[in-house]
Enzyme design. Structure first.
Site, PDB file in Angstrom:
ATOM      1  N   ALA A 100       0.833  -1.200   0.000  1.00  9.72           N
ATOM      2  CA  ALA A 100       0.000   0.000   0.000  1.00  9.72           C
ATOM      3  C   ALA A 100       0.865   1.246   0.000  1.00  9.72           C
ATOM      4  O   ALA A 100       0.373   2.343  -0.266  1.00  9.72           O
ATOM      5  CB  ALA A 100      -0.904  -0.009   1.223  1.00  9.72           C
ATOM      6  N   HIS A 132      -4.459  13.509   2.501  1.00  9.09           N
ATOM      7  CA  HIS A 132      -4.093  13.347   1.087  1.00  9.09           C
ATOM      8  C   HIS A 132      -4.780  14.417   0.243  1.00  9.09           C
ATOM      9  O   HIS A 132      -5.761  15.027   0.665  1.00  9.09           O
ATOM     10  CB  HIS A 132      -4.508  11.968   0.565  1.00  9.09           C
ATOM     11  CG  HIS A 132      -3.575  10.871   0.986  1.00  9.09           C
ATOM     12  ND1 HIS A 132      -3.674  10.251   2.208  1.00  9.09           N
ATOM     13  CD2 HIS A 132      -2.514  10.294   0.348  1.00  9.09           C
ATOM     14  CE1 HIS A 132      -2.722   9.345   2.312  1.00  9.09           C
ATOM     15  NE2 HIS A 132      -2.001   9.340   1.195  1.00  9.09           N
ATOM     16  N   LYS A 136      -8.100  11.954  -4.069  1.00 11.41           N
ATOM     17  CA  LYS A 136      -8.021  10.561  -3.573  1.00 11.41           C
ATOM     18  C   LYS A 136      -9.422  10.003  -3.337  1.00 11.41           C
ATOM     19  O   LYS A 136     -10.272  10.660  -2.758  1.00 11.41           O
ATOM     20  CB  LYS A 136      -7.184  10.503  -2.287  1.00 11.41           C
ATOM     21  CG  LYS A 136      -6.962   9.068  -1.808  1.00 11.41           C
ATOM     22  CD  LYS A 136      -5.815   8.964  -0.840  1.00 11.41           C
ATOM     23  CE  LYS A 136      -5.638   7.541  -0.344  1.00 11.41           C
ATOM     24  NZ  LYS A 136      -5.267   6.615  -1.441  1.00 11.41           N
ATOM     25  N   THR A 143      -2.069   3.321   3.247  1.00 11.71           N
ATOM     26  CA  THR A 143      -0.931   3.448   4.163  1.00 11.71           C
ATOM     27  C   THR A 143      -1.399   3.515   5.613  1.00 11.71           C
ATOM     28  O   THR A 143      -0.775   2.931   6.500  1.00 11.71           O
ATOM     29  CB  THR A 143      -0.108   4.698   3.808  1.00 11.71           C
ATOM     30  OG1 THR A 143       0.301   4.560   2.453  1.00 11.71           O
ATOM     31  CG2 THR A 143       1.099   4.852   4.704  1.00 11.71           C
TER      32      THR A 143
END
Ligand code: NAD
Length: 243
Positions: A100, A132, A136, A143
């Site tokens: 990931a 992020h 996204k 993560t």
């Protein structure tokens, strides 16, 4: 030179990997596939496939790699149990590396989180905060889940049974031993992750900030070079980095 084929070639990561390959001494770009393309020809033409696309593409990528007998690096996130099962099945006949997060720093952070969780015990609350860019589509980030898995492994518990996600409204008090997740979205942030371990009167914060996608692109190419010539098995970025 190792020939690389990219699935998701038109995306942000696909383009970042192509840019890394332009300058690379040991790897070159063979070609790319994107939405609507059949990756079969690409798998046949390349030495290693790299997939940074969407979970919907995964079955096609794995089938093409298996048919051509080529190793495959999977960086796509938002994948579920059925995708992990498909990766395990493919890894019986070809080498597959799924991560990931392809950066050295994040994989080292996961190692530190596991250690901290193991040593501190369940009276320390663990919260994982990530931020992020505004484009996204999945949350929490792959993560953040990777870091949650590391914390859960340190504690010897199952993450799915202990995670608290998306708190809103009258949620009641925090469950003892839970691992909490919070996701922020905005701007062009490549990826910030912070793991907070909080006890009565003190707090430890372990974090990582990705300043650009290049770290993931370089890590993916490093993983592809490492995977080439390995026996069929499922691998992780920790194998590449020797962590
Ligand atoms: P993006 O939206 O910019 O690009 C995705 C690309 O995949 C697009 O060009 C899209 O058309 C293509 N695509 C979608 N469905 C497809 C299909 N069925 N077949 C072929 N191509 C298809 O996204 P991005 O920022 O490049 O990220 C791609 C993936 O990589 C996401 O899951 C992201 O979370 C993940 N990611 C992983 C890491 C890591 O280190 N593992 C780092 C960054 C991003």
């Amino acid at each position: 030179m190792i020939g690389i084929g990219i699935v998701g070639a038109k995306g942000r990561m696909g383009r970042a990997i192509a840019a890394v390959l332009k300058e690379h001494e040991r790897a070159r770009l063979v070609g790319g596939a994107d939405r609507g393309d059949d990756p079969t020809w690409l798998a046949e033409a390349c030495d290693v496939l790299i997939d940074f696309s969407s979970p919907a593409a995964l079955a096609g990528t794995l089938a093409a790699a298996e048919a051509a007998g080529k190793p495959v690096v999977i960086g796509t996130t938002g994948i579920g149990d059925e995708h992990h099962a498909a990766i395990d099945r493919a890894a019986r006949s070809i080498p597959v590396l799924q991560a990931a997060n392809m950066s050295l720093g994040v994989n080292l952070l996961a190692h530190l989180v596991r250690e901290a969780a193991a040593r501190l015990g369940p009276d320390w609350d663990i919260e994982i905060v990530e931020m992020h860019h505004r484009h996204k589509v999945d949350a929490p980030s792959g993560t953040a889940l990777l870091l949650g898995e590391a914390a859960a492994a340190g504690r010897g518990i199952d993450l799915a049974a202990h995670s608290e996600r998306g708190r809103d409204g009258i949620t009641g008090a925090r469950q003892s031993g839970a691992i909490g997740f919070a996701s922020l979205r905005g701007g062009s942030v490549a990826g910030d992750h912070q793991v907070v371990l909080a006890a009565e009167g003190e707090r430890i914060e372990l974090g990582h900030r990705a300043e650009s996608r290049d770290i993931f692109a370089r890590g993916a190419v490093q993983a592809a070079l490492w995977l080439h010539g390995r026996p069929a098995r499922r691998y992780a970025m920790t194998d590449v980095l020797g962590l």
